[in-house]
Design an enzyme around this catalytic site. Structure first.
Site, PDB file in Angstrom:
ATOM      1  N   ASP A   9      34.142  33.860  33.824  1.00  0.00           N
ATOM      2  CA  ASP A   9      33.875  33.222  35.108  1.00  0.00           C
ATOM      3  C   ASP A   9      34.709  33.897  36.182  1.00  0.00           C
ATOM      4  OD1 ASP A   9      32.713  31.379  36.790  1.00  0.00           O
ATOM      5  OD2 ASP A   9      33.165  29.668  35.512  1.00  0.00           O
ATOM      6  N   HIS A  19      32.177  37.036  44.274  1.00  0.00           N
ATOM      7  CA  HIS A  19      32.558  35.706  43.780  1.00  0.00           C
ATOM      8  C   HIS A  19      32.542  35.634  42.260  1.00  0.00           C
ATOM      9  CE1 HIS A  19      32.403  33.349  47.630  1.00  0.00           C
ATOM     10  NE2 HIS A  19      31.832  34.479  48.011  1.00  0.00           N
TER      11      HIS A  19
END
Ligand SMILES: O=P(O)(O)OC[C@H]1O[C@@H](O)[C@H](O)[C@@H](O)[C@@H]1O
Length: 469
Positions: free
Chosen positions: A356, A155
């Site tokens: 991110d 993730h």
């Protein structure tokens, strides 16, 4: 037909409370299909962990919890996962805190968990492991003779080879990753990094089908950008906004866990630059920054909180008046429905992480907008979401001038352009919601050919998964 078995560090609640966001929403339907099982960490640690998984039956799927002792959990979770892997994989090698007991705990947890899982999984189950806390799991499961297909989804970002090599155990990590049948990434950026790492570390060879040949077996790799329940979030925002008065001033909004990867100080400095160069906006705009606490016990997180609070106070002291507070800062989590409405009623969404994996706030902000009068998304070039959202105002989060300029462009953007950009972003999201993400990963995992070891393709008959979504 086998079950879908999800494995993650955090388990969903056993009573279904708090299911409304994140991974649970994403995986619930797929799990409910054929009596799925979700294995995850128990919410509390104990000095006498149960020697087996603790099962709970929910209406939609089963949950199997594993327990850990407090010290082991600290070294595995706060230690290796969040003081070594999290900073390293986010490119902050300066923040890595290497302690021998951390790596040992990380391996110990994976080994123990694998033994518990091996007692319950069957060969035709499909195992899907989530995230950096559990990378060695496939390796441990295979060592125990588990023959199920095992997929892994990262993730968070995977950095380039040089950064990856700053992790003392980088060779082990690469080998553990190569034991999965399929590895999924958020972005093409991260996928490219994995290919390079496998080439360099394990002499991996890229095949024409996109898989990598490593030590006599094939590892499938793919890019599967995670998403949200787009329609659900839009409805939450639209319905909630009906009875909520619009803010008195046009608002900029940021919502991020208080993490050093989110670029919060840089964002405030950018806002400060904007105020310095746009006196006409003094008293006419405000920034609402919601930054809930996270991993408070790690020193790097304490430092970022102090820095952010100092900056917010500094900007308010410098520019604020009796009637105007330029920065509103909230250091706690707000309910999801409240956030949806706040997004809808904010003229600009600021999503400016330094690095991110994806950043779902960017997608939530777009989904929440009123299509007839939408706000503008300002998005970091280093958020995974930027690969899919080129119609946002893309900024370099390290450059305060760039952020300041984007804020002023966003505030002054004519309605026609706002609608055009929003339309493009929203229609992409509609076609790529969270169900799409889940179905795409599972379809690929099911289709992975396993010609390893004995040269025989194993586990036929899982075709029903290919029909998910
Ligand atoms: O440490 P926590 O609170 O469980 O959060 C971990 C999660 O943090 C999120 O921000 C990441 O996107 C996830 O990938 C990660 O698993």
């Amino acid at each position: 037909m086998g079950r879908l078995v999800i494995i993650s560090n955090r388990a969903p609640s056993v009573d279904g409370s708090g299911d409304s966001g994140g991974l649970v929403v994403a995986l619930k339907d797929a799990l409910a299909k054929d009596g799925g099982l979700w294995i995850g960490g128990a919410p509390k640690q104990t000095d006498a962990p149960s020697p087996s998984l603790i099962f709970h039956h929910r209406q939609d799927f089963d949950i199997g919890l594993f327990e850990l002792e407090p010290k082991l959990y600290r070294d595995y979770y706060l230690g290796y996962s969040n003081s070594v892997l999290w900073p390293a994989l986010h490119g902050r090698v300066d923040l890595i805190d290497v302690q021998p007991c951390y790596a040992a705990a990380y391996r110990e947890v994976a080994g123990r968990l694998a033994r518990l899982i091996a007692e319950t999984v069957r060969d035709d189950d499909l195992i899907w492991v989530h995230d950096y806390q559990l990378i060695p799991l496939a390796h441990e499961l295979k060592a125990l003779g588990v023959k199920s297909r095992i997929g892994f989804f990262l993730h968070i970002p995977l950095p380039d080879l040089q950064t990856f090599k700053a992790i003392p155990d980088w060779r082990d990590l690469a080998r553990w990753l190569a034991d999965y049948d399929l590895i999924g990434f958020q972005t093409r950026r991260d996928l490219g990094h994995m290919i390079n790492i496998f080439r360099h570390t394990l002499r991996g060879e890229l095949r024409s089908n996109g898989n990598m040949g490593i030590a006599g077996r094939e590892v499938a790799l793919g890019c599967f950008p995670i998403s949200i329940n787009v329609d659900g979030f839009r409805r939450l925002a639209a319905e909630g906004a009906v009875n909520t008065p619009a803010p008195s001033l046009p608002r900029l909004i940021g919502v991020d866990r208080l993490d050093y990867s989110k670029g919060l100080p840089q964002r405030l400095v950018g806002y400060q630059k904007f105020l310095e160069s746009h006196a006409a906006f003094h008293g006419k705009v405000s920034l609402l920054q919601i930054a809930p606490p996270t991993r408070d016990d790690v020193d790097a997180y304490k430092a970022i909180r102090t820095e952010l609070e100092h900056l917010a106070g500094h900007i308010n002291g410098r520019f604020g008046t009796v009637d105007w507070t330029p920065v509103q800062y909230i250091h706690r989590a707000l309910p999801r429905d409240e956030l949806a409405v706040l997004f809808r009623l904010s003229r600009v969404g600021l999503v400016t992480p330094l690095f991110d994996g994806m950043n779902l706030v960017a997608k939530e902000y777009v989904a929440a907008q009123d299509a007839a009068d939408p706000g503008v998304l300002v998005l970091s070039q280093f958020a995974g979401a930027a690969e899919e959202m080129p119609e946002a105002l893309i900024v370099n989060p390290h450059d305060p001038q760039d952020i300041a300029q984007a804020i002023s462009t966003a505030l002054e953007m004519p309605l026609g352009e706002r609608i055009e950009r929003h339309d493009a972003l929203y229609s992409h999201l509609q076609d790529h919601d969270v169900d799409h993400w889940c179905a795409a990963f599972l379809k690929r995992l099911v289709s992975v050919e396993r010609l390893d070891v004995d040269g025989v393709a194993r586990f036929p008959g899982l075709e029903p998964w290919a029909q998910v979504g």
